[in-house]
Structure formats: C-alpha cells, structure tokens
Design a protein around this motif. Structure first.
Motif, PDB file in Angstrom:
ATOM      1  N   SER A  73       3.440  -5.208  16.170  1.00 21.14           N
ATOM      2  CA  SER A  73       4.370  -5.275  15.232  1.00 21.14           C
ATOM      3  C   SER A  73       3.753  -4.435  13.928  1.00 21.14           C
ATOM      4  N   ILE A  74       2.546  -4.809  13.378  1.00 18.77           N
ATOM      5  CA  ILE A  74       2.086  -4.206  12.401  1.00 18.77           C
ATOM      6  C   ILE A  74       1.887  -2.530  12.636  1.00 18.77           C
ATOM      7  N   TYR A  75       1.282  -2.349  13.976  1.00 17.28           N
ATOM      8  CA  TYR A  75       1.125  -1.021  14.083  1.00 17.28           C
ATOM      9  C   TYR A  75       2.522  -0.104  14.313  1.00 17.28           C
ATOM     10  N   ALA A  76       3.599  -0.882  14.748  1.00 18.54           N
ATOM     11  CA  ALA A  76       4.683  -0.339  14.993  1.00 18.54           C
ATOM     12  C   ALA A  76       5.398  -0.066  13.660  1.00 18.54           C
ATOM     13  N   LEU A  77       5.417  -1.027  12.862  1.00 23.09           N
ATOM     14  CA  LEU A  77       5.805  -0.798  11.343  1.00 23.09           C
ATOM     15  C   LEU A  77       5.195   0.357  10.764  1.00 23.09           C
ATOM     16  N   PHE A  78       4.029   0.778  10.894  1.00 22.23           N
ATOM     17  CA  PHE A  78       3.561   1.732  10.246  1.00 22.23           C
ATOM     18  C   PHE A  78       4.099   3.002  11.152  1.00 22.23           C
ATOM     19  N   ALA A  79       4.065   2.976  12.248  1.00 21.47           N
ATOM     20  CA  ALA A  79       4.406   3.964  13.271  1.00 21.47           C
ATOM     21  C   ALA A  79       5.989   4.659  12.652  1.00 21.47           C
ATOM     22  N   VAL A  80       6.942   3.565  12.610  1.00 22.13           N
ATOM     23  CA  VAL A  80       8.065   3.918  12.148  1.00 22.13           C
ATOM     24  C   VAL A  80       8.024   4.793  10.775  1.00 22.13           C
ATOM     25  N   GLY A  81       7.216   4.335   9.841  1.00 19.34           N
ATOM     26  CA  GLY A  81       7.307   5.335   8.677  1.00 19.34           C
ATOM     27  C   GLY A  81       6.610   6.594   8.878  1.00 19.34           C
ATOM     28  N   PHE A  82       5.544   6.705   9.672  1.00 19.05           N
ATOM     29  CA  PHE A  82       4.914   7.986   9.978  1.00 19.05           C
ATOM     30  C   PHE A  82       5.775   8.883  10.598  1.00 19.05           C
ATOM     31  N   ALA A  83       6.749   8.379  11.711  1.00 16.23           N
ATOM     32  CA  ALA A  83       7.647   8.949  12.470  1.00 16.23           C
ATOM     33  C   ALA A  83       8.682   9.618  11.454  1.00 16.23           C
ATOM     34  N   LEU A  84       9.197   8.947  10.619  1.00 16.06           N
ATOM     35  CA  LEU A  84      10.193   9.574   9.866  1.00 16.06           C
ATOM     36  C   LEU A  84       9.565  10.873   8.908  1.00 16.06           C
ATOM     37  N   ILE A  85       8.326  10.666   8.245  1.00 17.27           N
ATOM     38  CA  ILE A  85       7.658  11.866   7.807  1.00 17.27           C
ATOM     39  C   ILE A  85       7.550  12.974   8.658  1.00 17.27           C
ATOM     40  N   LEU A  86       6.873  12.700   9.917  1.00 18.26           N
ATOM     41  CA  LEU A  86       6.746  13.825  10.601  1.00 18.26           C
ATOM     42  C   LEU A  86       7.885  14.578  11.350  1.00 18.26           C
ATOM     43  N   ALA A  87       8.935  13.687  11.623  1.00 16.29           N
ATOM     44  CA  ALA A  87      10.074  14.094  12.523  1.00 16.29           C
ATOM     45  C   ALA A  87      10.985  14.704  11.346  1.00 16.29           C
ATOM     46  N   LYS A  88      11.289  13.780  10.138  1.00 19.06           N
ATOM     47  CA  LYS A  88      12.445  14.220   9.287  1.00 19.06           C
ATOM     48  C   LYS A  88      11.881  15.336   8.250  1.00 19.06           C
ATOM     49  N   MET A  89      10.688  15.434   7.893  1.00 20.96           N
ATOM     50  CA  MET A  89      10.113  16.190   6.971  1.00 20.96           C
ATOM     51  C   MET A  89       9.406  17.200   7.530  1.00 20.96           C
ATOM     52  N   GLY A  90       8.771  17.114   8.783  1.00 19.81           N
ATOM     53  CA  GLY A  90       8.075  18.069   9.286  1.00 19.81           C
ATOM     54  C   GLY A  90       6.779  18.301   8.877  1.00 19.81           C
TER      55      GLY A  90
ATOM     56  N   ALA B 124       7.166   3.252   1.674  1.00 19.20           N
ATOM     57  CA  ALA B 124       7.461   1.896   1.409  1.00 19.20           C
ATOM     58  C   ALA B 124       7.295   1.138   2.856  1.00 19.20           C
ATOM     59  N   ILE B 125       7.656   1.488   3.895  1.00 20.65           N
ATOM     60  CA  ILE B 125       7.426   0.856   5.191  1.00 20.65           C
ATOM     61  C   ILE B 125       5.860   0.815   5.391  1.00 20.65           C
ATOM     62  N   ALA B 126       5.333   2.106   5.191  1.00 24.15           N
ATOM     63  CA  ALA B 126       3.808   1.856   5.287  1.00 24.15           C
ATOM     64  C   ALA B 126       3.112   0.945   4.239  1.00 24.15           C
ATOM     65  N   GLY B 127       3.589   0.781   3.421  1.00 18.56           N
ATOM     66  CA  GLY B 127       3.086  -0.328   2.294  1.00 18.56           C
ATOM     67  C   GLY B 127       3.383  -1.565   2.722  1.00 18.56           C
ATOM     68  N   LEU B 128       4.473  -1.834   3.454  1.00 16.08           N
ATOM     69  CA  LEU B 128       4.732  -3.169   4.087  1.00 16.08           C
ATOM     70  C   LEU B 128       3.863  -3.409   5.408  1.00 16.08           C
ATOM     71  N   ALA B 129       3.661  -2.352   6.114  1.00 13.60           N
ATOM     72  CA  ALA B 129       2.724  -2.601   7.141  1.00 13.60           C
ATOM     73  C   ALA B 129       1.264  -2.868   6.522  1.00 13.60           C
ATOM     74  N   GLY B 130       0.816  -2.452   5.552  1.00 14.87           N
ATOM     75  CA  GLY B 130      -0.634  -2.721   5.168  1.00 14.87           C
ATOM     76  C   GLY B 130      -0.651  -4.207   4.572  1.00 14.87           C
ATOM     77  N   ILE B 131       0.233  -4.435   3.664  1.00 14.08           N
ATOM     78  CA  ILE B 131       0.573  -5.822   3.426  1.00 14.08           C
ATOM     79  C   ILE B 131       0.447  -7.057   4.350  1.00 14.08           C
ATOM     80  N   LEU B 132       1.253  -6.619   5.393  1.00 17.82           N
ATOM     81  CA  LEU B 132       1.328  -7.610   6.390  1.00 17.82           C
ATOM     82  C   LEU B 132       0.086  -7.568   7.405  1.00 17.82           C
ATOM     83  N   GLY B 133      -0.794  -6.445   7.536  1.00 14.25           N
ATOM     84  CA  GLY B 133      -1.724  -6.244   8.142  1.00 14.25           C
ATOM     85  C   GLY B 133      -2.938  -7.004   7.411  1.00 14.25           C
TER      86      GLY B 133
END
Length: 295
Positions: free
Chosen positions: A16-33, A201-210
C-alpha cells in the motif's frame, strides 16, 4: 495457512505504501510528461518534516502528518516552477527535464542528509498509534491499517477527480496538448501547478507512512520508494492510476512472500524478475493500451 494469511496481510500493507507513491509518480509521468527522479525526495522531506514537528515542536502525529504532506506538495510546486516550467516555455524536449530533475534530486537529497544526519531515528513511542490488534486471528498494526485505508481513499479520490470533475477534464486536456487546452479556456499553468502539488503531496504521505511502518526516519526513505514506484507505474500501464496502485500492492506481497518462503536476500531479484516476465509478455503494462505505430 495462518502464516500465509499473516504474511499476505503484511505484504498488502507494505504494498500500500509502494502503491501510494506510485499513484503520485504516475500523475507526474502521465499528466505532465516528466520522468521526475526527484519525486522520492518529496517523500523523504515529508517524513523528515513530520518527525521534526512531532519531536521538536510537540505537535500530534496527525497534525504533523498533515503539515508534512503540505510541505511535500509545496516542494513539488517549487520544483515545477523553478525548473520544469521554464523548460516547458522554451520547448526543451524530453531529456532536459530529466537532467533538471536529477539536479533537484541531488540538491534535496544532500540537504536531507545534512538535516537528518547519518543515523536513522524513529517517532517517539507515545506519539504514534502502536498497539497491535487481532482480527480473525491475524495481527495487524495500526500503521498497516492506516496505510491500506490511505491507499483506498487516495486512489478513489484521484480517480474520481480525474474522471468525474471539470478540473479532471482540464488535467486530461493539458496532458494531451497544453496549447489547445489554453485555447478552449483552460489555465494550463495553474492546472500543472495543481498536479505538481497533488503528486508531491501523495509522495509525502507515502514517505510518512513508510517511516511509520518501518519505525525508521532517515534521508533515504524516498530512494527505495522511487524504484518500486517507477516499476509499478511501468508494469501497471502508463497513465493508469489504478493499475499503478494494484501493481504497487503486488510488489509488496511479492517481497514479503519471497522473504518468507525463499530468501530475504533474493527478494528484490525475485520481485523484479516476476515484473520483468509480466512486462515482456505485455509491454504496454497490465492495464495499458497497446500503442500502434504507423508509417
């Protein structure tokens, strides 16, 4: 069977922690290129900020978590506006933003190492929920439950935001063609700032929970998350938020199961070996669409 079920629970919580981080990373990669390799440092600074606020300022863990998430989001916006926005205006192409993100990564990581020092620390025992409880004979820690619930809330919220709101339509339009989106009335710059904030912000949440789950706060929290998150985005399917989240959970389960039943020394090799097989069989990712190239 009991051990298998317990390890499955542990794997889902880790994933779940990996997945949280991946969601934020996917936003940057897919929506901002942007392949932003500095994304892991946003997770690191979110965790460091929350730890500082708990130990030095005496704030509750929940308040510190919220402020740490906001700080990570602010760092994401600062990185976007100081480095990526000027490159976008100049039409710098694909590789210049990657080099810029490497520079941001090195600067933020160096500052984190200077701030955190060489020794890992942990949240004070009295400041965070730690009492385990049992459910159907399985032992679950509060940090594990929080991580799973956070993933469900974030994935559901982001999916609804992107698919059911006007702002989500603006994000999708800017991702396809910022200039055309601007012509029809979308403020492309404001939209990209919002995406940068949300993803960081999602990455920050993943870091805190990790950090909470591992009981370990250090300057290297984001480095491991970056590798696992990138793998989840690629194997899940480029731009598919739910696919990235699902594969992130699978990575956690594979790690825990391989450590338990094979060898902890080979857990990364086994995990990424399985992901490689999946990627070879389906290059577009589990939930991605095949891209047709025409001459």
């Amino acid at each position: 069977m009991q051990l298998l079920a317990q390890q499955l629970v542990n794997g889902i919580a880790l994933g779940s922690i990996y997945a949280l981080f991946a969601v934020g990373f996917a936003l940057i990669l897919a929506k901002m290129g942007i392949l932003n390799v500095a994304h892991g440092t946003f997770a690191t600074w979110g965790a460091l900020a929350s730890y500082y606020l708990v130990t030095e300022r005496g704030l509750s863990f929940w308040v510190a978590l919220a402020l740490g998430v906001l700080l990570a989001g602010a760092l994401g916006v600062a990185a976007d506006q100081l480095a990526f926005e000027p490159l976008r205006r100049r039409g710098a192409g694909v590789f210049a933003p990657i080099i810029a993100s490497i520079g941001i990564w090195i600067v933020l990581l160096t500052l984190a190492e200077a701030h955190a020092g060489p020794t890992a620390v942990s949240y004070p025992a009295e400041s965070v929920p730690a009492e385990p409880f049992r459910f159907l004979g399985l032992i679950m820690l509060p940090a594990q439950v929080i991580s799973v619930l956070a993933l469900v809330v974030v994935v559901t919220g982001v999916h609804l935001l992107l698919t059911r709101t006007r702002f989500g339509s603006a994000i999708r339009a800017v991702a396809v063609d910022p200039r055309s989106a601007t012509i029809v009335g979308v403020n492309a710059r404001r939209t990209l700032i919002a995406v940068a904030f949300l993803a960081a912000a999602i990455a920050g949440l993943a870091g805190i929970l990790g950090a909470l789950s591992d009981n370990n706060v250090s300057a290297t929290i984001g480095e491991g998350l970056l590798l696992k998150g990138f793998a989840a985005v690629v194997v899940g399917g480029y731009g598919d938020i739910r696919g990235a989240a699902l594969v992130g959970v699978v990575i956690g389960v594979l790690e825990v199961m391989s450590s338990q039943y094979i060898s902890s020394g080979f857990r990364d090799a086994i995990t990424f070996g399985v992901l490689l097989v999946v990627l070879v069989a389906r290059p577009q990712g589990v939930f991605g669409e095949r891209q047709l190239v025409r001459a």
